[in-house]
Motif scaffolding. Structure first.
Motif, PDB file in Angstrom:
ATOM      1  N   CYS A 509       0.796  -1.241   0.000  1.00 32.19           N
ATOM      2  CA  CYS A 509       0.000   0.000   0.000  1.00 32.19           C
ATOM      3  C   CYS A 509       0.818   1.275   0.000  1.00 32.19           C
ATOM      4  O   CYS A 509       0.271   2.354  -0.206  1.00 32.19           O
ATOM      5  CB  CYS A 509      -0.909   0.003   1.224  1.00 32.19           C
ATOM      6  SG  CYS A 509      -0.010   0.055   2.806  1.00 32.19           S
ATOM      7  N   ALA A 512      -0.534   4.438   1.828  1.00 32.31           N
ATOM      8  CA  ALA A 512      -1.981   4.169   1.887  1.00 32.31           C
ATOM      9  C   ALA A 512      -2.846   5.326   1.410  1.00 32.31           C
ATOM     10  O   ALA A 512      -3.973   5.483   1.865  1.00 32.31           O
ATOM     11  CB  ALA A 512      -2.386   3.761   3.296  1.00 32.31           C
ATOM     12  N   SER A 527      -5.121  -1.721   4.264  1.00 30.44           N
ATOM     13  CA  SER A 527      -3.844  -1.464   3.619  1.00 30.44           C
ATOM     14  C   SER A 527      -2.765  -2.299   4.296  1.00 30.44           C
ATOM     15  O   SER A 527      -2.687  -2.357   5.522  1.00 30.44           O
ATOM     16  CB  SER A 527      -3.500   0.026   3.704  1.00 30.44           C
ATOM     17  OG  SER A 527      -4.483   0.798   3.045  1.00 30.44           O
ATOM     18  N   ALA A 541       0.802   5.725   7.395  1.00 26.90           N
ATOM     19  CA  ALA A 541      -0.621   5.536   7.126  1.00 26.90           C
ATOM     20  C   ALA A 541      -1.441   5.654   8.396  1.00 26.90           C
ATOM     21  O   ALA A 541      -2.468   6.353   8.425  1.00 26.90           O
ATOM     22  CB  ALA A 541      -0.840   4.174   6.468  1.00 26.90           C
ATOM     23  N   ALA A 548      -4.292   0.345   8.341  1.00 23.42           N
ATOM     24  CA  ALA A 548      -3.112  -0.336   7.808  1.00 23.42           C
ATOM     25  C   ALA A 548      -2.565  -1.292   8.855  1.00 23.42           C
ATOM     26  O   ALA A 548      -2.724  -1.080  10.054  1.00 23.42           O
ATOM     27  CB  ALA A 548      -2.036   0.674   7.388  1.00 23.42           C
TER      28      ALA A 548
END
Length: 900
Positions: A509, A512, A527, A541, A548
Motif C-alpha cells: 500500500c 496508503a 492497507s 498511514a 493499515a
C-alpha cells in the motif's frame, strides 16, 4: 308547659348540633393527623414552589426549589462540590428500604400501611387537637432533616444516567437469560448460573444487599471538565423516559426528595384512598389522596400517579415484547455471556488452524496482577520508539535458516511477552485530527525522512517545515488518488464503489493514499505493507488515520478468512506473483470473494521492457490457468499508466474443464478459512455452489448489508448468544446501537473529538463497529483465535477485521489507535496468559491522549484499573454491579525514566 317543652327541645337540638360539629371537627383533625403519619411526604415531586409553604419554612422551600426544576420530568443537575458523587444505586447510608427490590418495597409498604391503618383507628378514638398540633410541629424538623439529606444525595447527572442504564440492562439480561435457559440450555452448570440470575425479583433481590455493597463508582473531576452536563437538555429527559420503560417515578423520587418512603407512598396510596375516600372536612374539601382540587399540589400528584400506572402497563408490554424480540439496550453487559451450546456450533480459528500448522505455544494458567506500586521500565529494543515485539525479535530472526520467502518480515513473537513500555519520540505531539491528518502529520511523531527522499518526486510524502505532507499521489497516481479511483470506476462500471464494492485489500500500500481517499467513495480498505527498508510507510498511514497493518506475503497465509474481500488492489507492487507456482497469487485467490476483482496496475501491464514483457506473459498464463477472466485493460493518459482488471469465477465449471490440473485443486480436508500461522499452499479451493453456503452469492449492496443478516446464516444454527443465528445477529446490532448512542456518546466521560482509529479487541458480529457507522471513524475488528470464528460475518456486512491472539503482540506500530474497546476480553484471557504484558501491549498501541473502554467482570475491572493507574492513565469512570462493570480511561504522556 308548652313553652317549657319547647325550650327543652331547643336545648336538645342545640346540644345535638354542637355535638355534631365537635365530632366532625374531631374526625377531620384525626384524619389529617393520620394522613400526616401515613404519608411519605406531603410534597410530591412535581409540586410547585408556592405549594411548599404548607409544609416547610421559607428556608427549606428554597432548598427544595434548588434541587428541583419544577418540571414533570426533572433534569439531572451537577454538583461540583461533590468529591464523591452519590447516585441511586449507591446512595451512601440509606435505610434498608432504599436498596430493597421493588417486590420487597411493596411488601414492606403493605405491612407498614396495615400497621398505620390500625394505629389510625386507635387514634381516632383517643387523640386530641393538641396532640395533632404537636405532631405537626414535630413533622417540620423531620422534613428539614430529610430535605438536607436530599440535597446531599443530589446525583451527578451523567453518573446517575449511566447507573440507571446499567441497572436497566442488568434486569433485562437476567430476564432474557432466564427465558433462553428454559428453552435451550437447562443442562450445563453455566446455564444454571445464568438462569439463576434471571429469576423474578424476590429471588434476584434477596442477595442484592451484598451485591450493592460491592457496587463501586469512580467519576473524576477531569471528566466533568471534559464533558460538562447540560441541565436543560429536554430531549435527554424524554429519551430517558421512553427508554427506561416505566422506571421514571423512581428516578424522580431520587432526584427531588431523596426519601426512601416515596416508593412506599406510591405503593400504598390505593389502599389509603379506600379508607380516606369517605372522610371530608367541614368545608367539603377531600383529603390530598382523593381530590384534584387540593391547594397543596394534589393535581400534579394525581397526574403523576396516573402517568405511573400507564407507564407500568407500558413497561409490562415492553418487557413481553423485549422477551420476544430480544432487543438488548442500555449500559450494562447487555449480552454478556456466550451460549455453551454455540461453542459446539461454531469453529474457532485455533481449531481450524490446528491441523495446518507446526507451532508450539506455552499457555500460563497463572492469574497474576500488578499493583499500583509496580515499577515499569522502558524497552531497550533496537527499534526504540517504533518497537513491534513480534516483528522486531532479533534473537528469533538470527536463527532463521532462510529468508527466501521473507521469513524475516513475518511474525516471530518472544517466548516471554514483554512487559516494558515503548518510549516516545522527542517532540511528540497529539496527532492531527481527521481529515486534515490525511494531508499532513507532525514530523516528530514519525521522524523518518528516508521515504520522502526516495519517493518525494512521486508525490508520496514530503518534508515541509515541522510537518510531513502527503500530496495524495503515489507511483501509479502522481496526480492524485481520487483521479486514479475514478479512472478504475470508468474502466469497469461494475466495480460500483460504495455499493457493490465495499471492502478492499490494498497489497503493497505504500503510505496508503489509495485507501485514504477511498473513504470519499464509501469504501474501506485494509492497507498492507511490510516493515521494510522504506521504513515506517505503515506508520505513516496510521498516523494519517488510515487503516493499515504491518504484514508481508511470505511463507504463511495472511490472517484473514477465505472469500471475504470484494476487490484486491496492487499498484506497482513488486510482489513476484508468477513465482513458486503462483503461490502468492493463489493466496489472493483464497481471500477474494467469488465474482470479486483483482486490480493490477504495474509496469508489466503497460510497459514494453523485456523484463516487463516476460512477467506479463507468465502472469497471463497463470491467471488463465486459475480461471480468472481478464475483464479489461485500460490506460490512464494523465498518469501514463495502465491497469488490468481480473475477475474470479463464480462456478467450478472452468476448473473442471482444465486440461492440466495446474495449479492443483486443494485437498478436501484443506480448510480455506484456516489462517493463523498456516503455511501457504500452491493450490486452489473450489467455489461454493450450494445456495446456503457462504460465497455462493454476492452480498446485498452497501449500506443495506451492514444491518442485513447474511443469507447463509440460517435459523437452525444457534447464534453466539443462544438464539437462532439471524435473530442473534439482529439482537447484537440493536444492543450496540443503543449502548453507543445512549452511553458511549454521552455518558462514558470521554471526548470523541480526536477519535479516528478504533479497535474492537473482541468483536463478535461487528455490532460495535456497525453502531459507529455515522461517525468519522474506522474500526479494526479483532476476532480472537480461540473464540467462535465470526470474522466472515463481519466482512459480509461491509466491515473488516483480523484474526489475533492477545497473548501475543499485535502487528502494528506503537501509538497507532485512538480508542480500544474490550468487551469481556480480559476475563477470557486470564486462564491463558498473564494480563500484565497484555496491558503493556494496550499501552503500546494507544496514542497519548487515546482512550480505553473495558466492559467485563467486576473483579477484572478492579484489576485493570490498578494496572492503568500504575501506568499513570487517567481513569475517568469505573462502575461495577451484579458482578459486571465498566471502565473508561485515557492515556497520558507519562513514560518511566529508566530502562532495564
Amino acid at each position: 308547659m308548652a313553652f317549657g317543652k319547647g325550650r327543652g327541645n331547643k336545648r336538645s337540638s342545640s346540644t345535638s348540633y354542637a355535638s355534631t360539629i365537635t365530632m366532625v371537627v374531631f374526625v377531620a383533625l384525626c384524619v389529617i393527623g393520620v394522613w400526616m403519619l401515613s404519608s411519605n411526604s406531603i410534597i410530591p415531586p412535581q409540586i410547585s414552589q408556592a405549594n411548599t409553604r404548607t409544609v416547610i419554612s421559607e428556608t427549606e422551600r428554597a432548598d427544595v426549589s434548588a434541587s428541583s426544576n419544577g418540571n414533570d420530568e426533572p433534569e439531572p443537575t451537577r454538583q461540583e462540590s461533590d468529591e464523591h458523587p452519590t447516585f441511586e444505586d449507591n446512595p451512601g447510608k440509606l435505610p434498608d428500604d432504599a436498596i430493597k427490590s421493588e417486590y420487597e418495597q411493596q411488601k414492606s409498604a403493605k405491612e407498614k400501611n396495615e400497621k398505620t391503618s390500625s394505629k389510625a383507628r386507635d387514634e381516632v378514638q383517643r387523640e386530641t387537637q393538641s396532640q395533632e398540633t404537636q405532631q405537626d410541629n414535630e413533622k417540620i424538623p423531620e422534613e428539614k432533616e430529610k430535605d438536607n439529606k436530599m440535597m446531599q444525595e443530589s446525583d451527578e447527572g451523567r453518573v446517575k444516567q449511566v447507573v440507571k442504564e446499567f441497572e436497566k440492562e442488568q434486569k433485562e439480561q437476567r430476564d432474557e437469560d432466564s427465558g433462553a435457559q428454559s428453552g435451550n440450555n437447562k443442562g450445563t452448570q453455566e446455564q444454571e448460573q445464568e438462569q439463576g440470575q434471571g429469576k423474578e425479583f424476590p429471588d434476584v433481590e434477596q442477595g442484592k444487599k451484598d451485591q450493592d455493597s460491592n457496587a463501586e463508582v469512580t467519576y473524576t473531576d477531569k471528566t466533568k471538565e471534559e464533558q460538562p452536563m447540560e441541565t436543560e437538555q429536554g430531549g435527554t429527559s424524554e429519551n430517558s423516559k421512553n427508554e427506561e420503560n416505566g422506571q421514571q417515578q423512581q428516578q424522580q423520587d431520587d432526584q427531588n426528595s431523596g426519601k426512601e418512603e416515596n416508593m412506599e407512598n406510591n405503593t400504598t396510596s390505593e389502599e389509603n384512598e379506600k379508607e380516606q375516600k369517605s372522610t371530608k372536612d367541614e368545608n367539603g374539601q377531600q383529603d390530598e389522596h382523593n381530590t384534584t382540587e387540593d391547594e397543596s399540589g394534589s393535581k400534579e400528584e394525581q397526574s403523576a400517579t396516573k402517568e405511573d400506572n400507564v407507564e407500568q402497563q407500558q413497561e409490562e408490554q415492553k418487557e413481553e415484547k423485549r422477551q420476544e424480540s430480544s432487543e438488548a439496550s442500555g449500559f450494562g453487559s447487555g449480552i454478556p455471556k456466550e451460549s455453551a451450546e454455540s461453542q459446539k456450533s461454531w469453529k474457532s480459528q485455533a481449531t481450524e488452524s490446528k491441523d495446518e500448522k507446526q507451532r508450539q505455544t506455552t499457555e500460563s494458567n497463572t492469574i497474576e496482577s500488578i499493583m499500583v506500586g509496580k515499577a515499569w521500565e522502558l524497552c531497550n529494543a533496537t527499534a526504540g520508539y517504533d518497537y513491534i515485539p513480534c516483528l522486531d525479535n532479533e534473537a528469533a530472526i538470527k536463527k532463521l535458516t532462510s529468508r527466501r520467502h521473507f521469513e524475516h518480515r513475518e511474525r516471530h513473537c518472544p517466548e516471554d511477552p514483554p512487559t516494558c513500555l515503548v518510549s516516545l519520540p522527542d517532540g511528540y505531539k497529539e496527532s492531527i485530527k481527521w481529515p486534515e491528518s490525511r494531508n499532513k502529520i507532525w514530523y516528530h511523531n514519525v521522524p523518518h525522512t528516508k521515504l520522502a527522499e526516495v519517493k518525494g518526486h512521486q508525490n508520496w510524502v514530503k518534508v515541509t517545515g515541522e510537518f510531513l505532507t502527503f500530496p495524495g499521489g503515489g507511483t501509479q497516481f502522481i496526480h492524485g488518488a481520487l483521479h486514479y479511483i475514478d479512472f478504475l470506476q470508468q474502466a469497469l462500471k461494475n466495480i460500483a464503489w460504495g455499493k457493490r464494492t465495499r471492502v478492499v485489500l490494498d497489497v503493497g500500500c505504500g503510505v496508503a493514499s489509495f485507501g485514504g481517499f477511498l473513504f470519499e467513495r464509501d469504501v474501506i480498505a485494509m492497507s498492507l505493507a511490510p516493515k521494510d527498508e522504506h521504513e515506517a510507510q505503515v506508520q505513516f498511514a496510521l498516523e494519517r488515520k488510515i487503516p493499515a497493518i504491518s504484514a508481508v506475503m511470505g511463507s504463511k497465509r495472511l490472517p484473514f478468512p477465505s472469500r471475504v474481500f470484494d476487490l484486491i488492489h496492487c499498484a506497482r507492487c513488486r510482489v513476484p506473483w508468477h513465482n513458486e507456482g503462483g503461490m502468492l497469487l493463489l493466496e489472493l485467490n483464497r481471500m477474494l470473494r467469488p465474482g470479486g476483482y483483482f486490480v493490477w496496475s504495474a509496469t508489466p501491464v503497460y510497459q514494453k521492457l523485456e523484463e516487463d514483457v516476460q512477467i506479463w506473459k507468465e502472469m497471463s498464463a497463470l491467471t488463465k490457468s486459475m480461471c480468472w477472466e481478464l475483464v479489461t485493460i485500460n490506460k490512464d493518459k494523465l498518469n501514463g499508466i495502465g491497469a488490468a482488471i481480473y475477475q474470479k469465477p463464480t462456478t467450478n465449471e472452468c476448473y473442471e474443464k482444465r486440461k492440466r490440473n495446474r495449479p492443483p485443486m486443494c485437498k478436501n480436508n484443506d480448510d480455506a478459512n484456516a489462517a493463523w500461522y498456516v503455511p501457504l499452499q500452491a493450490c486452489m479451493h473450489k467455489v461454493p455452489t450450494n445456495v446456503v453456503e457462504r460465497g455462493s452469492k454476492w452480498p446485498v449492496n452497501w449500506p443495506r448489508r451492514l444491518q442485513t443478516p447474511p443469507y447463509w446464516l440460517n435459523s437452525s444454527q444457534m447464534g453466539i448468544y443462544g438464539k437462532p443465528a439471524p435473530r442473534d445477529f439482529t439482537t447484537d446490532y440493536e444492543h450496540w446501537k443503543h449502548v453507543v448512542s445512549k452511553v458511549y456518546m454521552n455518558e462514558i466521560g470521554l471526548s470523541w473529538s480526536n477519535v479516528r482509529n478504533v479497535m474492537d479487541m473482541r468483536a463478535v458480529y461487528g455490532g460495535f463497529a456497525a453502531a459507529l457507522k455515522d461517525l468519522q471513524v474506522w474500526v479494526m475488528n479483532v476476532v480472537n483465535i480461540n473464540s467462535p470464528d465470526t470474522l466472515p460475518i463481519i466482512y459480509e456486512r461491509g466491515l473488516f477485521g483480523i484474526y489475533h491472539d492477545w497473548c501475543e503482540s499485535f502487528s502494528t506500530y506503537p501509538r497507532s489507535y485512538d480508542l480500544l474497546h474490550a468487551d469481556h476480553l480480559f476475563s477470557k484471557l486470564r486462564p491463558r496468559c498473564n494480563l500484565v504484558p497484555v496491558m503493556a501491549e494496550v499501552d503500546r498501541i494507544v496514542r497519548p491522549g487515546g482512550k480505553l473502554i473495558v466492559r467485563d467482570e467486576a473483579n477484572v475491572i478492579r484489576e485493570i484499573e490498578n494496572m492503568l493507574k500504575s501506568l499513570h492513565w487517567d481513569v475517568h469512570l469505573t462502575f461495577s454491579k451484579h458482578q459486571e462493570g465498566i471502565l473508561s480511561a485515557q492515556k497520558g504522556f507519562w513514560r518511566p525514566d529508566t530502562s532495564p
